[in-house]
Design a protein around this motif. Structure first.
Motif, PDB file in Angstrom:
ATOM      1  N   VAL A 174       2.936 -20.933  13.987  1.00  0.00           N
ATOM      2  CA  VAL A 174       3.735 -20.444  15.111  1.00  0.00           C
ATOM      3  C   VAL A 174       5.172 -20.951  15.000  1.00  0.00           C
ATOM      4  O   VAL A 174       6.135 -20.192  15.163  1.00  0.00           O
ATOM      5  CB  VAL A 174       3.101 -20.869  16.463  1.00  0.00           C
ATOM      6  CG1 VAL A 174       4.034 -20.576  17.624  1.00  0.00           C
ATOM      7  CG2 VAL A 174       1.769 -20.177  16.659  1.00  0.00           C
ATOM      8  N   LEU A 175       5.331 -22.253  14.714  1.00  0.00           N
ATOM      9  CA  LEU A 175       6.674 -22.819  14.574  1.00  0.00           C
ATOM     10  C   LEU A 175       7.433 -22.180  13.411  1.00  0.00           C
ATOM     11  O   LEU A 175       8.633 -21.911  13.515  1.00  0.00           O
ATOM     12  CB  LEU A 175       6.600 -24.329  14.375  1.00  0.00           C
ATOM     13  CG  LEU A 175       6.315 -25.171  15.625  1.00  0.00           C
ATOM     14  CD1 LEU A 175       6.116 -26.631  15.264  1.00  0.00           C
ATOM     15  CD2 LEU A 175       7.443 -25.026  16.633  1.00  0.00           C
ATOM     16  N   LEU A 176       6.723 -21.915  12.317  1.00  0.00           N
ATOM     17  CA  LEU A 176       7.358 -21.272  11.170  1.00  0.00           C
ATOM     18  C   LEU A 176       7.831 -19.870  11.547  1.00  0.00           C
ATOM     19  O   LEU A 176       8.946 -19.469  11.199  1.00  0.00           O
ATOM     20  CB  LEU A 176       6.400 -21.218   9.979  1.00  0.00           C
ATOM     21  CG  LEU A 176       6.928 -20.559   8.706  1.00  0.00           C
ATOM     22  CD1 LEU A 176       8.176 -21.275   8.197  1.00  0.00           C
ATOM     23  CD2 LEU A 176       5.851 -20.514   7.637  1.00  0.00           C
ATOM     24  N   GLY A 177       7.005 -19.139  12.275  1.00  0.00           N
ATOM     25  CA  GLY A 177       7.391 -17.814  12.722  1.00  0.00           C
ATOM     26  C   GLY A 177       8.606 -17.855  13.641  1.00  0.00           C
ATOM     27  O   GLY A 177       9.512 -17.017  13.526  1.00  0.00           O
ATOM     28  N   GLU A 178       8.645 -18.835  14.542  1.00  0.00           N
ATOM     29  CA  GLU A 178       9.799 -18.967  15.432  1.00  0.00           C
ATOM     30  C   GLU A 178      11.058 -19.320  14.654  1.00  0.00           C
ATOM     31  O   GLU A 178      12.149 -18.841  14.951  1.00  0.00           O
ATOM     32  CB  GLU A 178       9.516 -20.030  16.506  1.00  0.00           C
ATOM     33  CG  GLU A 178       8.513 -19.610  17.546  1.00  0.00           C
ATOM     34  CD  GLU A 178       8.175 -20.707  18.530  1.00  0.00           C
ATOM     35  OE1 GLU A 178       8.775 -21.821  18.457  1.00  0.00           O
ATOM     36  OE2 GLU A 178       7.308 -20.474  19.386  1.00  0.00           O
ATOM     37  N   ALA A 179      10.904 -20.206  13.646  1.00  0.00           N
ATOM     38  CA  ALA A 179      12.071 -20.602  12.845  1.00  0.00           C
ATOM     39  C   ALA A 179      12.616 -19.419  12.048  1.00  0.00           C
ATOM     40  O   ALA A 179      13.824 -19.280  11.873  1.00  0.00           O
ATOM     41  CB  ALA A 179      11.694 -21.746  11.901  1.00  0.00           C
TER      42      ALA A 179
END
Length: 142
Positions: free
Chosen positions: A133-138
């Motif tokens: 999820v964090l990778l997608g947001e980044a």
């Protein structure tokens, strides 16, 4: 009669003494009242001065504080980033350092810089959905 004179003399002396005492007492009272008024005035002006001093000191600190906090927050984040990079040079797969580096870079609004440690975390721990999820947001995906 001489006895009467003596008696009257004592009476006159004691009357004069009493009236003299009342003058002394009246004078002492005036001095005491003056001293009391002086102390109250001095104390009030001292308290007013102290309150004004602290009041102006606090207001000037509030005006300068946001700048100092912003500078120290940025420098703190930069120092943390350097620390995590140093750890990762010795231990490239250190999960704590990778998480810390990604979080610090996200806090610094450096999404591009957060992508690399997040990609390593996803590769090392594919079962962790929060990393994905964090990778997608980044990367700008939601």
């Amino acid at each position: 009669m001489p006895g009467n004179r003596l008696g009257k003399g004592l009476t006159m002396e004691s009357t004069q003494k009493k009236s003299g005492d009342s003058r002394v007492n009246r004078g002492d009272r005036i001095k005491q009242i003056f001293a009391l008024v002086s102390m109250v005035s001095f104390g009030g002006s001292a308290i007013f001065g102290i309150v004004s001093l602290f009041g102006s000191g606090l207001s000037s600190q509030h005006q300068q504080k946001p700048t100092a906090v912003a500078v120290s927050q940025e420098s703190l984040l930069a120092a943390k980033e350097r620390g995590y990079v140093t750890v990762l040079q010795r231990e490239p797969q250190n999960q704590t350092a990778l998480e810390g580096l990604a979080n610090v870079r996200l806090q610094m609004n450096n999404r591009v810089g957060a992508i690399e440690p997040l990609e390593k975390l996803v590769k090392l721990h594919p079962d962790r959905a929060d990393y994905k999820v964090l990778l997608g947001e980044a990367k700008g995906k939601k």
